[in-house]
Every structure is written in structure tokens, then in C-alpha cells.
Design a protein around this motif. Structure first.
Motif, mmCIF file in Angstrom:
data_model
loop_
_atom_site.group_PDB
_atom_site.id
_atom_site.type_symbol
_atom_site.label_atom_id
_atom_site.label_comp_id
_atom_site.label_asym_id
_atom_site.label_seq_id
_atom_site.Cartn_x
_atom_site.Cartn_y
_atom_site.Cartn_z
ATOM 1 N N ARG A 281 1.411 -7.006 -1.943
ATOM 2 C CA ARG A 281 2.025 -6.142 -1.876
ATOM 3 C C ARG A 281 1.532 -5.013 -0.224
ATOM 4 O O ARG A 281 0.444 -4.030 -0.505
ATOM 5 C CB ARG A 281 0.969 -4.787 -2.785
ATOM 6 C CG ARG A 281 2.124 -5.741 -3.870
ATOM 7 C CD ARG A 281 1.834 -4.997 -6.073
ATOM 8 N NE ARG A 281 -0.187 -3.663 -6.168
ATOM 9 C CZ ARG A 281 -0.914 -5.399 -5.994
ATOM 10 N NH1 ARG A 281 -0.287 -6.762 -7.065
ATOM 11 N NH2 ARG A 281 -1.887 -4.714 -6.780
ATOM 12 N N GLY A 332 1.581 -1.263 -1.261
ATOM 13 C CA GLY A 332 0.172 -0.665 -1.579
ATOM 14 C C GLY A 332 0.163 -0.158 -0.281
ATOM 15 O O GLY A 332 -0.741 1.139 0.657
ATOM 16 N N ARG A 489 -8.387 -2.859 -2.052
ATOM 17 C CA ARG A 489 -7.266 -1.746 -2.402
ATOM 18 C C ARG A 489 -6.700 -2.390 -2.813
ATOM 19 O O ARG A 489 -5.963 -1.369 -4.052
ATOM 20 C CB ARG A 489 -6.960 -1.756 -0.637
ATOM 21 C CG ARG A 489 -6.524 -0.335 -0.497
ATOM 22 C CD ARG A 489 -7.827 0.689 -0.887
ATOM 23 N NE ARG A 489 -7.280 1.962 -0.535
ATOM 24 C CZ ARG A 489 -7.941 2.992 0.284
ATOM 25 N NH1 ARG A 489 -9.034 3.301 -0.024
ATOM 26 N NH2 ARG A 489 -7.463 4.913 0.251
ATOM 27 N N ALA A 490 -5.730 -2.989 -2.923
ATOM 28 C CA ALA A 490 -4.735 -3.489 -3.525
ATOM 29 C C ALA A 490 -4.868 -3.629 -4.902
ATOM 30 O O ALA A 490 -4.140 -4.020 -5.475
ATOM 31 C CB ALA A 490 -3.865 -4.985 -3.355
ATOM 32 N N ALA A 491 -5.988 -3.154 -5.637
ATOM 33 C CA ALA A 491 -6.777 -3.747 -6.414
ATOM 34 C C ALA A 491 -7.103 -2.609 -8.104
ATOM 35 O O ALA A 491 -6.786 -2.170 -8.788
ATOM 36 C CB ALA A 491 -7.543 -4.535 -6.765
ATOM 37 N N PHE A 492 -6.540 -1.284 -6.757
ATOM 38 C CA PHE A 492 -6.954 -0.098 -7.395
ATOM 39 C C PHE A 492 -5.721 0.494 -8.160
ATOM 40 O O PHE A 492 -4.533 -0.236 -7.240
ATOM 41 C CB PHE A 492 -7.337 0.896 -6.171
ATOM 42 C CG PHE A 492 -8.954 0.257 -5.873
ATOM 43 C CD1 PHE A 492 -9.962 -0.650 -6.560
ATOM 44 C CD2 PHE A 492 -9.458 0.635 -4.926
ATOM 45 C CE1 PHE A 492 -10.739 -0.325 -6.454
ATOM 46 C CE2 PHE A 492 -10.537 0.211 -3.775
ATOM 47 C CZ PHE A 492 -11.705 -0.415 -5.031
ATOM 48 N N SER A 493 -5.682 1.560 -8.989
ATOM 49 C CA SER A 493 -4.354 2.158 -9.559
ATOM 50 C C SER A 493 -3.832 2.932 -7.848
ATOM 51 O O SER A 493 -4.449 4.019 -7.539
ATOM 52 C CB SER A 493 -5.376 3.048 -10.490
ATOM 53 O OG SER A 493 -3.567 4.658 -10.719
ATOM 54 N N PRO A 494 -2.630 3.024 -7.919
ATOM 55 C CA PRO A 494 -1.444 3.395 -6.902
ATOM 56 C C PRO A 494 -1.897 4.909 -7.388
ATOM 57 O O PRO A 494 -1.649 5.198 -5.974
ATOM 58 C CB PRO A 494 -0.526 3.014 -7.256
ATOM 59 C CG PRO A 494 -0.479 1.545 -7.676
ATOM 60 C CD PRO A 494 -1.918 1.725 -8.730
ATOM 61 N N ASP A 495 -1.636 5.252 -7.818
ATOM 62 C CA ASP A 495 -2.195 6.871 -8.538
ATOM 63 C C ASP A 495 -3.229 7.404 -8.049
ATOM 64 O O ASP A 495 -2.856 8.402 -6.934
ATOM 65 C CB ASP A 495 -1.133 7.049 -9.995
ATOM 66 C CG ASP A 495 -0.236 6.750 -10.568
ATOM 67 O OD1 ASP A 495 0.478 6.842 -10.116
ATOM 68 O OD2 ASP A 495 -0.237 6.294 -11.443
ATOM 69 N N ALA A 496 -4.442 7.101 -8.343
ATOM 70 C CA ALA A 496 -5.316 7.764 -7.885
ATOM 71 C C ALA A 496 -5.787 7.516 -6.237
ATOM 72 O O ALA A 496 -5.787 8.208 -5.976
ATOM 73 C CB ALA A 496 -6.790 6.292 -8.326
ATOM 74 N N LEU A 497 -5.170 6.288 -6.081
ATOM 75 C CA LEU A 497 -5.329 6.055 -4.219
ATOM 76 C C LEU A 497 -4.298 7.505 -3.819
ATOM 77 O O LEU A 497 -4.694 8.141 -2.711
ATOM 78 C CB LEU A 497 -4.615 5.008 -3.683
ATOM 79 C CG LEU A 497 -6.045 3.530 -3.514
ATOM 80 C CD1 LEU A 497 -5.004 2.514 -3.700
ATOM 81 C CD2 LEU A 497 -7.472 3.898 -3.750
ATOM 82 N N ILE B 527 -2.197 12.962 -12.336
ATOM 83 C CA ILE B 527 -3.222 11.728 -13.069
ATOM 84 C C ILE B 527 -3.190 10.904 -14.153
ATOM 85 O O ILE B 527 -3.251 10.822 -14.878
ATOM 86 C CB ILE B 527 -3.919 11.528 -11.439
ATOM 87 C CG1 ILE B 527 -3.652 10.956 -10.230
ATOM 88 C CG2 ILE B 527 -5.334 10.106 -12.114
ATOM 89 C CD1 ILE B 527 -4.878 10.379 -9.350
ATOM 90 N N PHE B 551 -1.877 -1.756 -14.319
ATOM 91 C CA PHE B 551 -0.683 -1.148 -13.567
ATOM 92 C C PHE B 551 0.848 -1.131 -13.528
ATOM 93 O O PHE B 551 0.919 -2.381 -13.067
ATOM 94 C CB PHE B 551 -1.499 -0.707 -12.351
ATOM 95 C CG PHE B 551 -3.242 -0.472 -12.207
ATOM 96 C CD1 PHE B 551 -4.099 0.390 -13.064
ATOM 97 C CD2 PHE B 551 -3.990 -0.925 -11.815
ATOM 98 C CE1 PHE B 551 -4.370 0.992 -13.261
ATOM 99 C CE2 PHE B 551 -5.411 -0.690 -11.559
ATOM 100 C CZ PHE B 551 -5.800 0.396 -12.078
#
Lengths: 556, 556
Positions: A281, A332, A489-497, B527, B551
Motif C-alpha cells: 500500500r 496510503g 505507517r502502513a499499519a495505522f488506521s487510514p482514517d486516523a492518519l 473518525i 482496517f
């Protein structure tokens, strides 16, 4: 069940953002000396998806892509045009706004991207007026609802036919349970300075406001009876054209097709490439610095036209960003690199600054500015990787400043450098009205003075010390550090980012523009998730169908 | 199924917002001459609901109600206190932030209201520092995570123990898939001016930042080894106290209980009443003007204490608004009325303006200001109905200006009037940093000058002409017009109205405060609706349980 689901909108990706007047399906562009007329005449059957019909000059992303293209071309191809009449070729209909069936059938991500692009288009209209002297007059010949009125709000002046029927309206909240989210609420109170209580009343009035009251409330600048409307529009457009500081005559330059090479995993242009790694991603975005002799006078730049690196590279970057946003939702993180000779970038920046008052140079600088804003507003993580052989200098260094973080390899030989140009201190403003450097060092004028005084490039240690890059790992740590940064970075919630970046990128002042993307868009996106709008019985879903919406009455 | 739903949080309404130090369960307030120490010592078993335990000094709304109360009382009851140390009584733990089990089990509306109140409390701390000279020092003796660090960010200074372990952190995004939404993201870049790229890194780092790096990045002001920590905190607090302009000594005034009469459909205080019509989802809020002789000097005001109308009426209004927000979620429209003698209000305003530099008068004015901000930030529609016998004058006229619309009865006898005082032009600023009148007539300095020059009250025709009220129906139309306005409002989507009002109420500049409520809160609320946070496999829902979040990787 009484309720039936709306038909799903067929996926339309990949969307292509390039177009040109000879292939427009929804707009007619007519040029009469200093005044152009850009007329909306939406083809009902030519939406991006066959699942809806674009009735009553309603629009989808495809219609707006043509509008954005027309505004762009007027700036570059027709410097002799000083004012634009935004009109309609449909009788007694100006524009009914964004197509409701399209919105209803769209995914959340599509709604959000659609609104973002249409907002950028309207802001580009205002940018053309403010910075290029290209003035816009909205000639409202009839129904002007929702997004139709929001398009008018982006123009310098709005005139409305006074036929006892035609009105302007923002019926989104009362009819659809959503906001006028294409800048409507913000522009009504912040740009046109309609009193907030009148704006409240207006925004809940399905039938809108017409005639004298529309003028008194500042919703439009003037109304004219049908018999005088056309003549008044012409007169006002000529008057607007007179205040323009654009050249008396052309020639302009032609914006030719970009012709990228497209493969399933990459987009390759002349100076820009974007390569996807869908499994991880991530994407790699690389921009090449110019090479070979470059134009150094306005005449030479005019001659080079759209092949001048500063315009070509940023047009390619712009196109790549737009495609990424809409066609690659799961990518992402974007790693930005540059390659080539930083001195060549600095030399071009110097030319641009020197001739900044030339009409074409001005257009190029503002185009670079708008493209960089597109980075700020793209809801993907950007990491700049600065390695030996890179060209993060001046206007290209803005990409590192726009990135959420920058990693600069601290090589033993100290050959890896970054450099600043006058463009970093002045013309490439963010949506918040200040430069990326000023945003970065908010309130620290001393730091800015030091950077201005600094001569020559910065090696990694100097850049880190000066705060120009986030981290400067040495050769032993580099590979692990940058790899881990991307993986984490790729492991975090896309929305939170998305929320995180939308907040951290815009320190400092807010402008009407950032209010549209911060306050208005964020609330609209919230509403676009709420059952009261998009649930089975939500207002957006049941509009125009049998039955009324059913609301959860709790106020939040 | 591997996944088990979190236990639902028992409804805790009705929430009472009044408290006092002798009944605090989570904080200890200790006063030592000019320096107070407000220590967090959260009782695990004393949350508002028995469904979660408040471990590690984590907090829920009940904890924050006590904090808000303590700050308020220090302002009014202890003018001799010039600085406040915000500390913890738990060893090696300052505060772990908002309780995750509480958030997880809460409804969307509860989350939103919880965040709004905690944001207002932190802004009240900054208001006390900026406007009352009451300075705050956060003494971080250990773990300071998420909302714990956001509380520290609201203080003037932050010191952290340097024990090799204690760190500040904002782990919300990486751990829970939500934002540090209690001002955290905004204050890091806008108040403490942490560089945006460092802020990005910091906000994705679960373990946080400690020691020298925390100072270098401006996350804290200083670190001290354990052995020196206590003394350093005292020294810095005394230094902060010295820059205060509060009086050398008391007495202050006591904020006694408001003791409203509560029935299932009403709240009745001495000067304020709030009556619900749950069927129509409306409420009637009525404020009584003062009657009888009023204090006219600082000494008399001090003697009157919390019974002075200006303080009493606004305390009651504040309490009524807070209860409405949390305990009456379905009441969508509030009709505001005033009753009594407008001259009495104007006389009090005059006294307040005249003695605005007196410490107590200053506190009262800023309390009125904060209460009026609470109206602006309440997600309910407010309509002001101005009828004969009303007292919409000066500070009470702010309620009409804060309302989304105002309706003023145009009576034949012209006895129905509104009036302005100096307070309308100056001290009662909105969150956007300007007055309601300036926001209303944005950019129109001439209009403001006219209003300042106007002598005496405005009858309905004059008020409408001056733009001070939205509509002025005559006696024939009045009943129908106001009834229809309320009925129409009640039919709209509650969410669309929340978004509409949040955009139209804040024309003009944005401040750090409005960015927190506009940009940050709107994104956080988005969110809080997203499956990536609150879905069955969302990060907030699965945190601390078996299994990892799952996710949807699409970026929006």
C-alpha cells in the motif's frame, strides 16, 4: 419492505483528468475578444456512470473535470481573455447542483474525493481572479440550486434574472440532510458576508431567495428583468474585463496532452513517475530535475511553452496526484524522491522570480503553487527521502516541506544536499496564506531570517540542525530507519492518519480556503457517514423516492 | 467468534454538573499562599458508570466536571492564588488520558459531548491564564499519555520528570485509531509550535518522547531528575505566580449551590428557567432581568457575591446549557426569551464596564463571556423571540446575537425594544476572537460605527433596519410566523443542522480555539463514526482485547 435501495453506481475508475475543449461534453467555451463565455450544457446521458442521468445541468466529477480544464486553459492559452461569463445554455436553468443520484449511489470515499476536487476547482476560479486578473461573472438565467449556487459563489459577481421565478438556493440541509459542502456555507458568510442569521434562514429554505431580496441579503449582486438580462451580463462582463491586468493580446501557449505511459503498477511521464506497490500500500513518486539548456527570458519561456520544465513537471505531478487520489484508494503512503541537478532547479527558480510579473511566468508560478496545495490536501502520507543524487532544491524542496516527514541520508562525503531559493520564502503559499517555511517555523521570524541569510546548500547535518528535514540517519541506519517508518505507517488506521495529517499540516492562520477544507469539509464528511443522511431511511437516500426520511432525533 | 463486544456502558444521565471541593472524588485542592496545587488522584471505582474502572488516573466526564469546578472556584473564591500546579498523587503516573473502556462503551453522542466539555475545560484553563492572571504549571511526575498530555498542553508550562522512563505521548492514532481530539494536535503545532514533521512523528509514537528530546522538540519546557523535581516545580510555580496581576490577598466570594427546582419537564433557577416540550423536541429558555437595587461599586459587588445578578443569572444559564446538552439529546430547538426591565441590565453592564479592572468584575465579565461561548458551541438551534416585556439589552442582547435567528414583534405601540451597551462592542468576545456584532457585520466597520453612535433603544422597525434582528413580523403575522419557524426547524435532519450551525456561526477569523472546535473536533467526530475506529473490529473497540484491529485500507 416499502424502501428500495438506490441502484448502485457502477465503479467508474480509472478516471482520467485530462481533457480539452474539442472533447468537452458538458461545456461550451466561446471567446469574444476580452470576454469568454463558458456555458454549461450538461449532457444527461454522458455522466461518468450510466447509472444516473445528469438532468437539469446537474453535475458529476466528469462535468467538473471539464470546468477545471477550461479555467486552466483560459489562463495559459488565452491571456487576451480578461473576464469569463459562466452561463448556461439550458433555458431557465442555470445549474441544479451535484447530481443527487450520483451522490446517493457513491461510496463514502467517492463522495469525499468528488467534493475535494470540486472545491479545488472553485478555489482555482478564485485564484485566477485574485492572482491572474481573470475575472468571473456568474450569469444566472434560471434555477440555481445547491452546487449551482456554490459555483456562482466562486465567481467575482453574481447576476440573477428577475423573472418572478428564478431563485438562488442552498436546499441541501432541508432536502437531503447534508451540507452545501462545496464552499457554500463558508462563502455565504465569509466571502459575500451575508449576515449569519439570514444565511441560516436562506440555507433552510428549499425554494431559495429571488429578486430584490436576493440583492438586499447580498446573495447576488444584481437582478435584471429577462428583457435586459443578456445586455446587462455583457455590460458587466466588459466592465470586469477592464479591471484586469492581463495582456492586451496573446499569444498564449497550448497545454498539450501529457501522454503518460500507464501500466497496471505505474504512471510514467517525462519528468514524473509514480509506481505503486499495492501489496505494501505504498507508492514511489519521483520527480526529475531539468537537464540541458533552459529558457532564461519570458520570450524563451513562451517559446518553450508547455515543454518548459517548470510547467511540464508540475502539470505531470498534478495529474499523478489526481489519479492517485481517485483511482488508487488503498495506497496510503507515498515516498517522494527527486533526481538530477539541484542547480538546474535553482536556476529556473531564479528566472521565475526575476520575471514574476510576466503574465506567463506568473501563471506558471501560481500553477506550481496550486499543485503543491494539492499535495497538502491529499489524504495520503507523504515521506520525502533525500538521498545522494537528489534535487531537493528551491521549488522541488517544497515537496519535502509539504511531506509529513523528510528523511535525509547523512553520507560521509557530505555530497547529499538540499537548497533553498527565493520561491521557498515567498510565492508558493499554502492554503493558509503563508509559506511552508513560515508554517514550519511558526512565529519564529529569527529562524526565517537565518535561512534567508544562509548561502549555498545544506548538507544533512546542516539541514537537520536548521530544522529543514525531520531526520538525518547515517549510512548504517538509513535502510532500516526508512523501511521501518514506511512499514509502521502502513499499519495505522487510514482514517486516523487522514485526521492527523489534516490537523498537523495546517498550523497557523486559517483562511476562507482552509475553512472550506478544515471546518466545512470535515463536518460534511461526518454527515456523509451519518445514518440520518446515508442510512436506509436517511434523507439523501430517500429523496425523490416514495416515503419520507426517518431521523434519529438526537442532536450531536 | 473470537471477538466479544465490550460491555455496554450503563446510561449515566442525568448528569449533574455542580460540585464542590468537599465532595471531589478525584482531585485534591491544596492552597499554599499564592500557589495552589490541584492534584489528580482518580478513584478507580468512582466513575460515572460502574461499567469501567478509572485506572491509572484515566478520566471520564465526572473527573472533568471536578476539574472545571476547581478552576472556576480558584478564580472566584481565591483571588490570592496566582499560580496552580496541576499534579498527580499517584506514583510515577500523571494521567493516562480519557478512559478507553468508557469511550468504547459510549454512544456517539456521548463521545462528542464528553470531548466538547473537556475541550471547554482546557480552554477555560487558558482563559484563566490569559485573562485572569492565573497561571498553570503541569508537573508531570510520570506517565502522561493522550488526554493526560492534552491537559498539560492547556497549562502555561510543562515540566517532566527525567527518570529514564517517564514520557509524554499522544498514542491515540496508533493505538486506538482516533485523534488526540482534546486540542492535542492543534496545541502541539499552534500553541507549543512543535514543528509539524516532529509532531507527526510524535503523534504516531506509542511510547512517546522523554528527557532532553522532549525539551528540544518543545513538547515540554523542562525536565528534572527525580531528586530535583519537586523543588523545581515549586520554584517555577512561584516564578509564574510573580507574573500574575491578581490581588495580593482575598477575600474571594463563595460560589454556592444553584439549587434549581427540577421537574421531569423543567429546570427552574432564580433568574433562568428551561422548560422542555419533548413531543415537539423544543425547549423554552427564559432569562429574567435583575430587579430591585443593584450593587454599583466593586465593594457592593463583592458583598453581593454569587447573588449579584450578573454572576447568578449567567451561572444558572451555564448550568442549564450543560444539562440540556448531555441530558436532553432530542431537544433540537431552544427558544430564548428574556423578561423584565432592560434598563436594569444596561445599568449593570455600565457598572461592569466602569470597574472592569477590578478583579471580581473582571472574573464576572469573563464568566459571562464563557457562558455565551457555550451557547455558540451548543449543537442545538437557538431562536430568540423578542416580545413586549422582554429585556434584550446589552449583555442579555448577546443571547439574541448568539441565536441562529431572532424574531422581534413589531407592535403598533412600539414599546418592544432592544438596546446595546458597551459590552456588545468589546468584552464579550466569541471563540473567533471578535464580538458577535463584528462577526455579524463582518468587515463593515461603518455599520459598527453607526451602532456605537446610536443613542437609546431600537424599536422593531429600527432593529430590523439596523440588522440587529432577523425578522420583525407584526402582530397579525407573529403567531404563525414564529410557530412555523419552530415547526420547520424540528423537521430537519439533526445532523445537517449541527453542521450548518457550526459553519454559519463562526464567520471571520479562526483562532486556536475555533480550530479545536472546527477542524479538530469535526475530524474527530468523523473518525468516531468510522468502522476503522468503532466497528466491531475497529481499533478503539478491540484495544486491550485479544486480536488486532482489522482496517478497511481505503484512504478517504
Amino acid at each position: 419492505m416499502a424502501h428500495t435501495d438506490p441502484p448502485p453506481v457502477t465503479p467508474v475508475a480509472p478516471v482520467i483528468f485530462e481533457t480539452s475543449p474539442d472533447t468537452y461534453r458538458h461545456w461550451k467555451l466561446q471567446i469574444d475578444a476580452a470576454v469568454a463565455t463558458l456555458s454549461m450544457d450538461v449532457r444527461e446521458d454522458a455522466g461518468l456512470s450510466p447509472d444516473y442521468r445528469l438532468k437539469l445541468n446537474s453535475y458529476d466529477l466528469g462535468v467538473d473535470i471539464e470546468l477545471a480544464d477550461a479555467v486552466q486553459r483560459l489562463r495559459f492559452e488565452h491571456p487576451e481573455v480578461h473576464a469569463v461569463i459562466v452561463a448556461s445554455l439550458k433555458e431557465r436553468i442555470f445549474c441544479a447542483g451535484a447530481n443527487i443520484m450520483m451522490l446517493r449511489g457513491s461510496t463514502h470515499a467517492w463522495k469525499v474525493n468528488f467534493c475535494k476536487f470540486t472545491n479545488e476547482t472553485r478555489l482555482a476560479i478564485e485564484d485566477a481572479s485574485q492572482h491572474s486578473g481573470l475575472k468571473f461573472l456568474a450569469a444566472l438565467n434560471g434555477i440555481c440550486a445547491g452546487g449551482g449556487y456554490e459555483l456562482a459563489l466562486a465567481c467575482d459577481e453574481i447576476v440573477l434574472v428577475d423573472d418572478g421565478n428564478s431563485a438562488v438556493s442552498l436546499p441541501e440541509a432541508p432536502l437531503l440532510g447534508v451540507l452545501p459542502g462545496t464552499g457554500g456555507l463558508t462563502r455565504v458568510v465569509d466571502k459575500r458576508r451575508v449576515r449569519r442569521d439570514l444565511a441560516d434562514f436562506f440555507s433552510t429554505l428549499v425554494e431559495g431567495v429571488k429578486g430584490k431580496r436576493a440583492v438586499e441579503w447580498k446573495l447576488v449582486d444584481a437582478v435584471y428583468p429577462t428583457s435586459q438580462f443578456k445586455a446587462a451580463v455583457q455590460t458587466r462582463a466588459r466592465a470586469l474585463a477592464k479591471i484586469s491586468d492581463r495582456p492586451e493580446s496573446g499569444p498564449g501557449i497550448t497545454l498539450n496532452p501529457l501522454n503518460p505511459t500507464v501500466t497496471p503498477s505505474s504512471l510514467t511521464y517525462s519528468a514524473v513517475s509514480l509506481t505503486y506497490n499495492r501489496e505494501k500500500r505504498t507508492a514511489e513518486l519521483t520527480v526529475q530535475a531539468p537537464s540541458g539548456p533552459q529558457p532564461s527570458t519570458p520570450d524563451e519561456i513562451l517559446k518553450a511553452g508547455d515543454q518548459f520544465w517548470a510547467l511540464r513537471a508540475f502539470r505531470e505531478l498534478d495529474d499523478a496526484l489526481l489519479r492517485l487520489r481517485v483511482n488508487e484508494p488503498e495506497i496510503g503512503t507515498v515516498v517522494i524522491r527527486t533526481e538530477g541537478d539541484p542547480h538546474a532547479v535553482l536556476a529556473i527558480d531564479e528566472t521565475l522570480v526575476k520575471y514574476r510579473k510576466d503574465w506567463l511566468v506568473r501563471e506558471i508560478i501560481h500553477f506550481m503553487k496550486r499543485t503543491l496545495k494539492r499535495v497538502d490536501l491529499t489524504s495520503r502520507t507523504f515521506f520525502a527521502f533525500i538521498e545522494p543524487g537528489s534535487a531537493f532544491a528551491g521549488s522541488l524542496f517544497e515537496l519535502a516541506l509539504a511531506a509529513d516527514r523528510s528523511y535525509m541520508l547523512h553520507d560521509d562525503k557530505k555530497t547529499n544536499v538540499v537548497a533553498l531559493s527565493q520561491l521557498n520564502f515567498d510565492l508558493l503559499l499554502m492554503s493558509n496564506g503563508i509559506t511552508r517555511l513560515r508554517t514550519r517555523f511558526l512565529g519564529d521570524d529569527m529562524k526565517l531570517a537565518e535561512l534567508i541569510a544562509h548561502e549555498g546548500p545544506f548538507n544533512a547535518a546542516e539541514a537537520e540542525e536548521a530544522g529543514l528535514v525531520t531526520f538525518a540517519p547515517d549510512e548504517i541506519d538509513w535502510d532500516d530507519e526508512v523501511r521501518l517508518a514506511v512499514e509502521a505507517r502502513a499499519a495505522f488506521s487510514p482514517d486516523a492518519l487522514t485526521g492527523l495529517e489534516a490537523n498537523l499540516r495546517f498550523a497557523g492562520p486559517e483562511t476562507m480556503e482552509t475553512k472550506i477544507f478544515g471546518r466545512l469539509t470535515a463536518w460534511q464528511n461526518w454527515i456523509f457517514q451519518r445514518p440520518n443522511a446515508v442510512g436506509e431511511k436517511g434523507a439523501l437516500q430517500v429523496y425523490g423516492q416514495q416515503g419520507r426520511p426517518e431521523f434519529d432525533w438526537k442532536r450531536t
